[in-house]
Design a protein around this motif. Structure first.
Motif, short mmCIF file in Angstrom:
data_model
loop_
_atom_site.label_atom_id
_atom_site.label_comp_id
_atom_site.label_asym_id
_atom_site.label_seq_id
_atom_site.Cartn_x
_atom_site.Cartn_y
_atom_site.Cartn_z
N GLU A 1 -13.19 88.30 53.01
CA GLU A 1 -14.13 89.30 52.52
C GLU A 1 -15.33 88.56 52.06
N HIS B 1 -9.97 97.63 48.82
CA HIS B 1 -9.74 97.43 50.65
C HIS B 1 -8.56 97.69 51.19
N TRP B 2 -7.95 98.95 50.54
CA TRP B 2 -6.90 99.30 51.12
C TRP B 2 -6.43 99.43 52.47
N ASP B 3 -7.26 99.90 53.21
CA ASP B 3 -7.19 99.60 54.61
C ASP B 3 -6.77 98.41 55.25
N ARG B 4 -7.28 97.35 54.71
CA ARG B 4 -6.92 95.97 55.23
C ARG B 4 -5.79 95.49 54.44
N ARG C 1 -3.24 97.12 52.80
CA ARG C 1 -2.06 97.88 52.53
C ARG C 1 -0.69 97.16 52.71
N THR C 2 -0.51 96.54 54.07
CA THR C 2 0.48 96.02 54.24
C THR C 2 1.08 94.81 53.40
#
Length: 82
Positions: free
Chosen positions: A27, A49-52, A54-55
């Motif tokens: 980032e 940045h939960w979308d990236r 999360r895993t």
């Protein structure tokens, strides 16, 4: 059994933390350095940045849960036969 779970949980959590750190450096340099020097910044990065993230964030929590369960299993008193 408890020790093995604790070690596995720490390994999974460590891998996930390194993955999150890698994403933070991708980032920007500042996110990466901040995450490296101050752990709550890494959690903030994962939240923002939960979308990236999360895993690896969920994998980190799963590793923590395994480690905690392993520690408590290892701390349980055992009965001696006799």
């Amino acid at each position: 059994m408890g020790t093995a779970l604790a070690i596995l949980g720490c390994a999974i959590g460590g891998f996930a933390a390194l993955w999150l750190l890698w994403l933070a450096f991708q980032e920007s340099l500042w996110w990466g350095v901040g995450s490296l020097l101050f752990a709550p910044v890494l959690a903030l990065f994962a939240f923002l940045h939960w979308d990236r993230a999360r895993t690896p964030a969920l994998l980190n929590l799963a590793g923590l849960a395994l480690a905690v369960v392993g520690v408590f299993m290892g701390a349980a008193p055992t009965r001696e036969a006799g």
